[in-house]
Design a protein around this motif. Structure first.
Motif, PDB file in Angstrom:
ATOM      1  N   ILE A 140      49.288  51.492  45.111  1.00 24.33           N
ATOM      2  CA  ILE A 140      49.397  50.472  44.073  1.00 24.33           C
ATOM      3  C   ILE A 140      48.790  49.174  44.587  1.00 24.33           C
ATOM      4  O   ILE A 140      49.053  48.763  45.720  1.00 24.33           O
ATOM      5  N   GLU A 141      47.970  48.559  43.766  1.00 31.60           N
ATOM      6  CA  GLU A 141      47.431  47.241  44.088  1.00 31.60           C
ATOM      7  C   GLU A 141      47.689  46.290  42.930  1.00 31.60           C
ATOM      8  O   GLU A 141      47.597  46.694  41.760  1.00 31.60           O
ATOM      9  N   GLU A 142      48.017  45.068  43.242  1.00 31.48           N
ATOM     10  CA  GLU A 142      48.158  44.009  42.243  1.00 31.48           C
ATOM     11  C   GLU A 142      46.950  43.087  42.412  1.00 31.48           C
ATOM     12  O   GLU A 142      46.865  42.341  43.383  1.00 31.48           O
ATOM     13  N   ILE A 143      46.010  43.172  41.499  1.00 25.40           N
ATOM     14  CA  ILE A 143      44.729  42.484  41.654  1.00 25.40           C
ATOM     15  C   ILE A 143      44.675  41.261  40.739  1.00 25.40           C
ATOM     16  O   ILE A 143      44.725  41.386  39.510  1.00 25.40           O
ATOM     17  N   ALA A 144      44.590  40.094  41.344  1.00 24.56           N
ATOM     18  CA  ALA A 144      44.485  38.843  40.595  1.00 24.56           C
ATOM     19  C   ALA A 144      43.030  38.624  40.202  1.00 24.56           C
ATOM     20  O   ALA A 144      42.144  38.577  41.065  1.00 24.56           O
ATOM     21  N   THR A 145      42.784  38.506  38.896  1.00 24.36           N
ATOM     22  CA  THR A 145      41.418  38.322  38.424  1.00 24.36           C
ATOM     23  C   THR A 145      41.433  37.740  37.019  1.00 24.36           C
ATOM     24  O   THR A 145      42.289  38.100  36.199  1.00 24.36           O
ATOM     25  N   ASN A 146      40.538  36.807  36.749  1.00 28.58           N
ATOM     26  CA  ASN A 146      40.282  36.362  35.387  1.00 28.58           C
ATOM     27  C   ASN A 146      41.539  35.814  34.700  1.00 28.58           C
ATOM     28  O   ASN A 146      41.731  35.980  33.503  1.00 28.58           O
ATOM     29  N   GLY A 147      42.425  35.180  35.465  1.00 23.36           N
ATOM     30  CA  GLY A 147      43.616  34.589  34.887  1.00 23.36           C
ATOM     31  C   GLY A 147      44.767  35.542  34.657  1.00 23.36           C
ATOM     32  O   GLY A 147      45.736  35.201  33.967  1.00 23.36           O
ATOM     33  N   ALA A 148      44.687  36.733  35.215  1.00 22.04           N
ATOM     34  CA  ALA A 148      45.767  37.716  35.077  1.00 22.04           C
ATOM     35  C   ALA A 148      45.934  38.448  36.399  1.00 22.04           C
ATOM     36  O   ALA A 148      45.057  38.413  37.269  1.00 22.04           O
ATOM     37  N   THR A 149      47.065  39.121  36.557  1.00 17.84           N
ATOM     38  CA  THR A 149      47.271  40.010  37.696  1.00 17.84           C
ATOM     39  C   THR A 149      47.409  41.421  37.150  1.00 17.84           C
ATOM     40  O   THR A 149      48.317  41.709  36.355  1.00 17.84           O
ATOM     41  N   ILE A 150      46.476  42.264  37.535  1.00 16.72           N
ATOM     42  CA  ILE A 150      46.381  43.611  36.971  1.00 16.72           C
ATOM     43  C   ILE A 150      47.010  44.617  37.930  1.00 16.72           C
ATOM     44  O   ILE A 150      46.632  44.698  39.101  1.00 16.72           O
ATOM     45  N   HIS A 151      47.966  45.381  37.410  1.00 15.52           N
ATOM     46  CA  HIS A 151      48.633  46.439  38.163  1.00 15.52           C
ATOM     47  C   HIS A 151      47.718  47.664  38.153  1.00 15.52           C
ATOM     48  O   HIS A 151      47.372  48.178  37.085  1.00 15.52           O
ATOM     49  N   GLY A 197      36.526  42.572  37.222  1.00 21.02           N
ATOM     50  CA  GLY A 197      37.182  41.944  38.362  1.00 21.02           C
ATOM     51  C   GLY A 197      37.941  42.934  39.221  1.00 21.02           C
ATOM     52  O   GLY A 197      37.959  42.817  40.453  1.00 21.02           O
ATOM     53  N   VAL A 198      38.579  43.911  38.587  1.00 20.34           N
ATOM     54  CA  VAL A 198      39.284  44.956  39.335  1.00 20.34           C
ATOM     55  C   VAL A 198      38.299  45.742  40.190  1.00 20.34           C
ATOM     56  O   VAL A 198      38.532  45.987  41.391  1.00 20.34           O
ATOM     57  N   LEU A 199      37.171  46.133  39.601  1.00 19.73           N
ATOM     58  CA  LEU A 199      36.176  46.899  40.358  1.00 19.73           C
ATOM     59  C   LEU A 199      35.576  46.067  41.480  1.00 19.73           C
ATOM     60  O   LEU A 199      35.342  46.573  42.590  1.00 19.73           O
ATOM     61  N   ASP A 200      35.334  44.801  41.229  1.00 21.58           N
ATOM     62  CA  ASP A 200      34.822  43.927  42.281  1.00 21.58           C
ATOM     63  C   ASP A 200      35.796  43.855  43.455  1.00 21.58           C
ATOM     64  O   ASP A 200      35.401  43.935  44.627  1.00 21.58           O
ATOM     65  N   ALA A 201      37.080  43.707  43.136  1.00 22.07           N
ATOM     66  CA  ALA A 201      38.098  43.603  44.193  1.00 22.07           C
ATOM     67  C   ALA A 201      38.186  44.883  45.018  1.00 22.07           C
ATOM     68  O   ALA A 201      38.503  44.847  46.213  1.00 22.07           O
ATOM     69  N   LEU A 202      37.870  46.010  44.379  1.00 23.37           N
ATOM     70  CA  LEU A 202      37.912  47.300  45.071  1.00 23.37           C
ATOM     71  C   LEU A 202      36.558  47.674  45.672  1.00 23.37           C
ATOM     72  O   LEU A 202      36.402  48.765  46.224  1.00 23.37           O
ATOM     73  N   HIS A 203      35.578  46.777  45.544  1.00 21.31           N
ATOM     74  CA  HIS A 203      34.224  46.987  46.074  1.00 21.31           C
ATOM     75  C   HIS A 203      33.574  48.236  45.475  1.00 21.31           C
ATOM     76  O   HIS A 203      32.920  49.025  46.166  1.00 21.31           O
ATOM     77  N   ILE A 204      33.756  48.386  44.173  1.00 23.12           N
ATOM     78  CA  ILE A 204      33.164  49.500  43.432  1.00 23.12           C
ATOM     79  C   ILE A 204      32.063  48.947  42.538  1.00 23.12           C
ATOM     80  O   ILE A 204      32.306  48.082  41.689  1.00 23.12           O
ATOM     81  N   ASP A 205      30.852  49.432  42.725  1.00 29.23           N
ATOM     82  CA  ASP A 205      29.708  48.937  41.966  1.00 29.23           C
ATOM     83  C   ASP A 205      29.574  49.636  40.622  1.00 29.23           C
ATOM     84  O   ASP A 205      29.367  49.006  39.585  1.00 29.23           O
TER      85      ASP A 205
END
Length: 306
Positions: free
Chosen positions: A31-42, A107-115
């Protein structure tokens, strides 16, 4: 005697609650909590290989995808977010237009380094996925959309006339007060009326999702998803005018007792390479009503060589 009966009642209630579980994700998912674009995505992430993103819709969360994720994780990196405002993602005041939520996905994909990734979506997830694909076509290798229209695309105005879709215009503070504490009653309407067989959307799933939609801010966020449709229609038309039709392979799946072949009809207005798929013996809730056929159809499409 009363105390004995009361104790038995409590034990039965606890036993039923203990069974109120839907299929979990495989143990190797994190599980990752990814902060991006004004939200935190579970986000749930697991597996290895080419990436695939699974986006849920209204009345569910990313948990709906657990059976498919378990299969895809054998040869894919599987990314399963909860949409902003829903499930265990944060519930900001705004940003429920699908263009903004498409940016959440980026933003989620960027945080996970997925192109690049395949994208598989259902219901409102279709709308978010389309916004992401339209703005980032180079990042989407294949696109599967399941059983819901796109605002502003093709026969959208005719779809809006369907009386079953009155909830598209149902929202606001008074409506939120009406459903507060009655989330299960409201959601049962969707699970029952949009199923070919309501029994297929089982009690454990209903309990699970009703609890998540009863979290503070969740129903407001859900109503906001629908309230944004007018803006979504404007944005989707602009995507088409600016970028033209999507060029990646698209699989448009409808439940036999729901959108059926209409899904492919809709997507041919927005994409140039569309394959039609129909899930038999299913209404809208394809992962609950016929998961085996859904998993087979989706995995076969994603495995095709381009």
């Amino acid at each position: 005697m009363f105390r004995v009966l009361f104790a038995i009642s409590v034990l039965l209630t606890l036993a039923c609650s203990a069974k109120a579980e839907i299929q979990p994700f495989p143990a190797n998912f994190k599980i990752e909590e990814i902060a991006t674009n004004g939200a935190t995505i579970h986000v749930r992430v697991g597996g290895s290989g080419p990436a695939v993103v699974l986006l849920h819709g209204y009345g569910e969360t990313g948990d709906m995808w657990a059976p498919l994720a378990a299969v895809l994780a054998r040869d894919h990196t599987v990314v399963v977010p909860d949409l902003r405002g829903l499930g265990l993602s944060s519930k900001p005041a705004g940003g429920y237009d699908k263009k903004t939520q498409g940016t959440d996905v980026a933003g989620v994909l960027d945080a996970l380094h997925i192109d690049k990734a395949d994208v598989v979506t259902h219901d409102i997830g279709n709308m978010v996925g389309y916004a992401f694909a339209a703005e980032n076509p180079q990042r989407v290798t294949r696109f599967v959309l399941i059983d819901a229209p796109l605002p502003g695309i093709g026969p959208w105005e005719e779809v809006l006339k369907n009386p079953l879709l009155w909830h598209f215009r149902f929202g606001g503070p008074d409506m939120e007060r009406l459903v507060a504490g009655r989330e299960r009653i409201y959601l049962d309407r969707f699970w029952n009326e949009f199923s070919a067989d309501p029994a297929k959307f089982d009690e454990a799933s209903r309990v699970h999702y009703a609890e998540l939609y009863a979290l503070p801010g969740a129903m407001h966020a859900g109503f906001s998803q629908f309230a944004a449709f007018d803006q979504d229609a404007i944005d989707d038309k602009a995507f088409l005018e600016k970028g033209g039709k999507l060029s990646m392979p698209v699989l448009a799946i409808g439940g036999e007792k729901s959108f059926g072949p209409m899904m492919a009809t809709i997507m041919r207005f927005a994409a140039s390479d569309v394959t039609e798929g129909i899930i038999p013996n299913s209404g809208h809730w394809i992962m609950e009503e016929n998961p085996d056929a859904t998993i087979e159809m989706v995995t076969a499409f994603l495995s095709k060589k381009q």
